[in-house]
Design a protein around this motif. Structure first.
Motif, PDB file in Angstrom:
ATOM      1  N   ASP A   5      -9.143 -10.390   2.980  1.00 29.34           N
ATOM      2  CA  ASP A   5      -9.205 -10.637   1.539  1.00 29.34           C
ATOM      3  C   ASP A   5      -9.706  -9.399   0.799  1.00 29.34           C
ATOM      4  OD1 ASP A   5     -11.567 -11.153   2.955  1.00 29.34           O
ATOM      5  OD2 ASP A   5     -12.449 -12.007   1.151  1.00 29.34           O
ATOM      6  N   GLY A   6     -10.727  -8.754   1.394  1.00 27.37           N
ATOM      7  CA  GLY A   6     -11.255  -7.543   0.766  1.00 27.37           C
ATOM      8  C   GLY A   6     -10.196  -6.456   0.690  1.00 27.37           C
ATOM      9  N   ALA A   7      -9.471  -6.266   1.810  1.00 27.74           N
ATOM     10  CA  ALA A   7      -8.472  -5.202   1.854  1.00 27.74           C
ATOM     11  C   ALA A   7      -7.383  -5.430   0.806  1.00 27.74           C
ATOM     12  CB  ALA A   7      -7.861  -5.121   3.243  1.00 27.74           C
ATOM     13  N   THR A   8      -6.903  -6.684   0.721  1.00 22.41           N
ATOM     14  CA  THR A   8      -5.800  -6.924  -0.216  1.00 22.41           C
ATOM     15  C   THR A   8      -6.278  -6.876  -1.671  1.00 22.41           C
ATOM     16  OG1 THR A   8      -6.167  -9.262   0.215  1.00 22.41           O
ATOM     17  CG2 THR A   8      -4.304  -8.241   1.306  1.00 22.41           C
ATOM     18  N   ALA A   9      -7.492  -7.402  -1.920  1.00 21.66           N
ATOM     19  CA  ALA A   9      -7.994  -7.376  -3.297  1.00 21.66           C
ATOM     20  C   ALA A   9      -8.215  -5.929  -3.744  1.00 21.66           C
ATOM     21  CB  ALA A   9      -9.286  -8.174  -3.412  1.00 21.66           C
ATOM     22  N   LEU A  10      -8.745  -5.125  -2.831  1.00 23.43           N
ATOM     23  CA  LEU A  10      -8.965  -3.710  -3.142  1.00 23.43           C
ATOM     24  C   LEU A  10      -7.645  -3.027  -3.511  1.00 23.43           C
ATOM     25  CD1 LEU A  10     -10.992  -1.387  -3.080  1.00 23.43           C
ATOM     26  CD2 LEU A  10     -10.366  -0.996  -0.725  1.00 23.43           C
TER      27      LEU A  10
ATOM     28  N   ALA B 179      -8.968   8.227   0.541  1.00 24.83           N
ATOM     29  CA  ALA B 179     -10.139   7.376   0.754  1.00 24.83           C
ATOM     30  C   ALA B 179      -9.748   5.914   0.752  1.00 24.83           C
ATOM     31  CB  ALA B 179     -11.170   7.642  -0.337  1.00 24.83           C
ATOM     32  N   VAL B 180      -8.945   5.533  -0.238  1.00 25.39           N
ATOM     33  CA  VAL B 180      -8.548   4.136  -0.350  1.00 25.39           C
ATOM     34  C   VAL B 180      -7.687   3.744   0.843  1.00 25.39           C
ATOM     35  CG1 VAL B 180      -7.290   2.474  -1.744  1.00 25.39           C
ATOM     36  CG2 VAL B 180      -8.702   4.194  -2.844  1.00 25.39           C
ATOM     37  N   SER B 181      -6.729   4.605   1.185  1.00 25.49           N
ATOM     38  CA  SER B 181      -5.827   4.281   2.282  1.00 25.49           C
ATOM     39  C   SER B 181      -6.617   4.076   3.568  1.00 25.49           C
ATOM     40  CB  SER B 181      -4.823   5.410   2.495  1.00 25.49           C
ATOM     41  OG  SER B 181      -4.073   5.604   1.333  1.00 25.49           O
TER      42      SER B 181
ATOM     43  N   ILE C 250     -15.626  -0.159   3.408  1.00 21.86           N
ATOM     44  CA  ILE C 250     -14.967  -0.882   2.314  1.00 21.86           C
ATOM     45  C   ILE C 250     -15.891  -1.000   1.108  1.00 21.86           C
ATOM     46  CG2 ILE C 250     -15.548  -3.273   2.938  1.00 21.86           C
ATOM     47  CD1 ILE C 250     -12.600  -3.900   2.237  1.00 21.86           C
ATOM     48  N   ILE C 251     -17.186  -1.061   1.362  1.00 24.95           N
ATOM     49  CA  ILE C 251     -18.093  -1.142   0.220  1.00 24.95           C
ATOM     50  C   ILE C 251     -18.190   0.207  -0.489  1.00 24.95           C
ATOM     51  CG2 ILE C 251     -20.554  -1.320  -0.311  1.00 24.95           C
ATOM     52  CD1 ILE C 251     -20.629  -3.845   1.282  1.00 24.95           C
ATOM     53  N   THR C 252     -18.153   1.281   0.292  1.00 27.88           N
ATOM     54  CA  THR C 252     -18.186   2.594  -0.359  1.00 27.88           C
ATOM     55  C   THR C 252     -16.826   2.968  -0.915  1.00 27.88           C
ATOM     56  OG1 THR C 252     -17.669   3.668   1.719  1.00 27.88           O
ATOM     57  CG2 THR C 252     -19.990   3.551   1.110  1.00 27.88           C
ATOM     58  N   CYS C 253     -15.820   2.215  -0.528  1.00 35.68           N
ATOM     59  CA  CYS C 253     -14.487   2.538  -0.994  1.00 35.68           C
ATOM     60  C   CYS C 253     -14.525   2.685  -2.510  1.00 35.68           C
ATOM     61  CB  CYS C 253     -13.520   1.429  -0.600  1.00 35.68           C
ATOM     62  SG  CYS C 253     -11.916   2.104  -0.355  1.00 35.68           S
TER      63      CYS C 253
ATOM     64  N   GLY D 172       0.795  -1.227   0.000  1.00 37.83           N
ATOM     65  CA  GLY D 172       0.000   0.000   0.000  1.00 37.83           C
ATOM     66  C   GLY D 172       0.826   1.275   0.000  1.00 37.83           C
ATOM     67  N   MET D 173       2.147   1.131   0.107  1.00 43.53           N
ATOM     68  CA  MET D 173       2.992   2.323   0.250  1.00 43.53           C
ATOM     69  C   MET D 173       2.736   3.409  -0.798  1.00 43.53           C
ATOM     70  SD  MET D 173       4.264   2.161   3.004  1.00 43.53           S
ATOM     71  CE  MET D 173       5.466   3.404   3.371  1.00 43.53           C
ATOM     72  N   PRO D 174       2.654   3.055  -2.100  1.00 44.70           N
ATOM     73  CA  PRO D 174       2.440   4.129  -3.086  1.00 44.70           C
ATOM     74  C   PRO D 174       1.151   4.912  -2.804  1.00 44.70           C
ATOM     75  CG  PRO D 174       2.975   2.069  -4.193  1.00 44.70           C
ATOM     76  CD  PRO D 174       2.798   1.746  -2.742  1.00 44.70           C
TER      77      PRO D 174
END
Lengths: 54, 779
Positions: free
Chosen positions: B268-273, B242-244, B454-457, B221-223
């Motif tokens: 799984d959601g966090a990494t796939a996102l 927002a994503v971070s 996460i859904i609104t992400c 996620g660094m970038p």
């Protein structure tokens, strides 16, 4: 469920090998010229190559 | 290679009379080659046993014609890697297919001292290492030039432009995120499916997911985190923040669920996102990479060296001090502001002032950098170093304007600015509601809140615009329009007025023979003399009569003309005629014939009138603004059908006119190619420059037109508008998804499975919608 003890580490290890290969390829510049790599395969080395010092 | 195999290979491309080396048409009876350079190159290739090249190449005819090697000193650019081992980075222009890469590499490998030669097809960059003195660099450069490729040293400026460290980092992050996402999925899917999983097994699965997911989120996620941090420091909420926040909150919540062995974790959601976001970002970059590389290549080729009197080798421009006396060869561009020391000089100042006729300067007059020497070589005294000269001043002007334009908010960012606070507020209210009103412990209340987050992400939102950009830039690239800046398409879509420059933009920027008082036979005789010269007018004459044979033994007096026996072609004085004050012309005298004069003008581009019509059809007002003489501008304006025109405009006047239009609320598309246009280009709403123009002009532009055609740009307006519509649809799509999914999340019914479904399907819908643009373009 005992099988998990073997299956999960095995799956993870395979994945890690893939990741390591990807990182190695990235570091050694194999993603630098994707167009060139696609074309290069069509040519033979007709002149004998000298040893590459790398 | 056998003798039998060799002959047909070399002969193969000769079905039509075409040059055996570069493939350009050859006049019948002139042999197998179009010029001596090609003949030399062919023998070189044959001598190395590399004729396989001719069978395997795929390139436009004529691109491989060798020209004289530029008078650059490559040895100064060689780096000593180890004692005795030198390395050199070169830009090789004309490297367009795999066969070229092969030819260049093999030819260099045939040199005994070359240890490494590797050409990069995407960046046109050649890395060369050899054992021996640095001076060998010049031999290698000359070898490549003899094969027909143009070479230039890789300067730090174009290294910066082509080096893609950020792209590599994104790719690495994407690799890690993809690995993480897939492996977390491996342990998470059993939990979702969880038919007969005991509490203990589930806990084990949670821990495994945390073990893979947390490092992944942290590293990959660094970038994004960096982008978010930059935005926060500037006091802005952007897509990255927002994503971070979504990814980090989800990870934290999942970890808390892991600790208390909750029903689900969301790693799984966090990494796939994360993987999706990074993929979108990478695609967005790739769409503009080719444009950046082309610009870098042009920069390298124009990067100059100058002949300083008294210096043994050419000196890089930036190292020339004021007071130095420089020699400007015929056909060379003056790169520094200077005062003329020779008696007289003829300079083509089209790039700096827009005048189409070369201007005569006499001793003591100031010459502005950017002009091309059309006459004899002259000596001038430099008045300002490169960093303080007029070109650099223009560069600073551009930079200031660019900064102002850099603040143009991208559509996605505008959407994010409204959307992000709402999404965050919803998540916060959900948390507070469940905690205080719903009576849940705070850890449990965190679950629906983070699910809402996460859904609104803005997953679809983040891909919504890049996918459109990728498809559109790709389609434009195939038509020769390079998109150079991130918000260029959005700005082009909103343009409502176009201001065109004349010289080099509407016109070819090179002379064309006018009909006149001469016979075909005169033309033929003059053209065969002209074949011996590289002077622009001689070349124009030759274009008018391309199959004239070379007149053997013609002698060129640089800047004056050509002589063969009694026949003379050139300036009036050179031919012994009274001086001729009228513009671009060549005089031709030979014994037994009356003297004739060939006159030239800068011809219109073929598609100029069509492009003007297309701009109009797209609803844009069209205006011609040129530094050339008003009567010339008027004639050109009438020819292409432009009612509003202005001649004699200085660079400042051009920029002022753009500002005037902007003050009237118009959004101006400026198209220009010269140094004199750079300021106007930079302060216009959106700008384009032909690839044949000056580097400053390209640096100031959002679009670079390869092949110089205007019509593709006019079509690009329509295309950009369609892209904008699709991008807006995509953003609407993602909103719609959220309106449906968010209530589910708030109510606490969302599971990781639902989140994954929403995320994947909204992304696919958005990408599918963007792909429609590709299909629509083939009308």
């Amino acid at each position: 469920m005992d099988i998990l003890v073997w299956l999960i580490p095995a799956a993870l290890a395979l994945g890690l090998i893939g990741l390591a290969a990807f990182l190695y390829a990235l570091r050694s510049g194999q993603f630098e010229d994707l167009d060139g790599a696609a074309a290069r395969i069509l040519f033979d080395d007709e002149t004998p190559r000298k040893k590459d010092p790398r | 290679m056998s003798v039998l195999g060799r002959a047909p290979a070399a002969e193969a491309p000769q079905s039509a009379p075409a040059c055996a080396h570069c493939g350009a048409p050859v006049p019948p009876g002139a042999g197998r080659f179009c010029c001596a350079g090609c003949e030399g190159a062919h023998h070189l290739v044959q001598g190395l046993g590399l004729e396989a090249f001719y069978r395997k190449r795929a390139m436009a005819a004529g691109t491989l014609r060798p020209v004289e090697a530029p008078p650059a000193d490559f040895a100064a650019h060689a780096l000593e890697e180890k004692p005795g081992l030198h390395r050199l980075e070169l830009v090789v222009s004309g490297l367009t297919c795999g066969a070229c890469v092969w030819l260049v590499e093999q030819a260099l490998h045939a040199e005994p001292d070359v240890r490494r030669a590797r050409a990069n097809l995407s960046t046109r960059r050649l890395t060369l290492a050899w054992e021996g003195p640095a001076a060998r660099a010049n031999d290698f450069a000359a070898l490549i030039a003899r094969l027909g490729f143009r070479v230039a040293p890789f300067s730090p400026a174009c290294l910066r432009a082509s080096d893609d460290a950020e792209g590599r980092e994104l790719l690495r992050a994407l690799g890690i995120a993809a690995f993480g996402a897939m492996n977390v999925m491996l342990v998470s899917v059993p939990v979702w499916a969880g038919i007969d999983m005991g509490e203990q097994t589930r806990h084990l699965m949670h821990w495994l997911a945390a073990l893979i997911g947390m490092p992944t989120v942290l590293v990959a996620g660094m970038p994004l985190y960096r982008g978010a941090w930059r935005g926060l420091r500037a006091g802005r909420l952007n897509m990255d923040s927002a994503v971070s926040l979504g990814v980090l909150a989800t990870t934290a919540m999942s970890f808390s669920e892991t600790l208390r062995n909750g029903e689900y974790t969301w790693f799984d959601g966090a990494t796939a996102l994360l993987a999706l976001m990074l993929a979108g970002r990478l695609l967005d970059r790739a769409a503009r990479r080719r444009a950046r590389q082309s610009v870098a290549e042009l920069l390298a080729l124009q990067e100059g060296q100058v002949q300083v009197l008294g210096a043994p080798a050419p000196v890089p421009v930036e190292r020339v001090a004021p007071g130095a006396r420089i020699l400007v060869a015929a056909g060379e561009r003056l790169r520094l502001d200077a005062v003329l020391e020779s008696e007289e000089a003829l300079l083509d100042t089209a790039a700096t002032t827009g005048e189409s006729l070369p201007r005569r300067f006499s001793r003591g007059e100031a010459l502005a950098a950017g002009g091309v020497n059309m006459g004899a070589p002259f000596v001038a005294r430099v008045t300002a170093r490169a960093a303080e000269g007029s070109l650099a001043a223009m560069g600073r002007l551009i930079e200031r304007a660019e900064q102002a334009r850099g603040r143009f908010p991208a559509l996605a960012d505008r959407a994010a600015r409204i959307y992000v606070p709402i999404a965050h507020a919803i998540a916060l209210l959900t948390f507070l509601g469940w905690w205080f009103l719903g009576g849940l412990p705070w850890q449990a209340a965190l679950v629906p809140a983070v699910a809402a987050l996460i859904i609104t992400c803005p997953c679809g939102l983040a891909i919504a615009v890049p996918s459109v950009q990728v498809v559109t830039s790709g389609a434009l690239f195939r038509r020769g329009v390079l998109v150079a800046s991130a918000t260029a398409l959005e700005r082009l879509a909103s343009a409502d007025h176009v201001v065109l420059d004349k010289t080099g933009t509407l016109t070819e920027g090179r002379p064309r023979l006018l009909p006149g008082d001469w016979t075909e036979e005169d033309l033929r005789a003059a053209a065969s003399l002209a074949r011996a010269s590289r002077h622009p007018l001689a070349q124009a004459l030759l274009r008018a009569c391309p199959d004239a044979p070379l007149a053997e033994g013609a002698v060129e007096t640089p800047g004056q003309g050509l002589a063969l026996g009694e026949a003379r072609l050139g300036a009036a004085g050179f031919c012994g005629l009274p001086p001729d004050p009228r513009g671009m012309s060549l005089h031709f005298t030979r014994p037994g014939h009356p003297p004739v004069v060939f006159r030239f003008e800068d011809s219109l581009r073929e598609d100029a009138a069509a492009a003007v019509a297309a701009f109009r059809a797209a609803g844009l007002g069209v205006e011609l603004l040129s530094g050339d003489a008003p009567e010339v501008v008027e004639r050109v304006a009438a020819e292409v059908g432009i009612a509003a025109w202005e001649g004699g405009a200085s660079p400042a006047r051009k920029a002022a006119r753009i500002a005037e239009l902007a003050a009237q609320g118009r959004r101006v598309l400026m198209v220009g190619d010269g140094v004199n246009d750079a300021a106007a280009l930079a302060c216009a709403h959106v700008s384009a420059a032909p690839a044949s123009g000056m580097d400053v002009a390209q640096a100031a532009s959002d679009f670079v037109l390869q092949g110089g055609g205007l019509l593709p740009l006019a079509e690009a307006v329509e295309r950009a508008r369609r892209a904008q519509r699709v991008a807006a649809q995509n953003i609407g799509f993602s909103f719609l998804y959220n309106i449906v999914a968010v209530p589910v999340a708030i109510a606490g019914y969302a599971t990781p499975l639902i989140a994954a479904l929403v995320m994947a399907s909204s992304s696919l819908a958005v990408i599918g919608n963007a792909l429609r643009l590709e299909g629509g373009g083939r009308r």
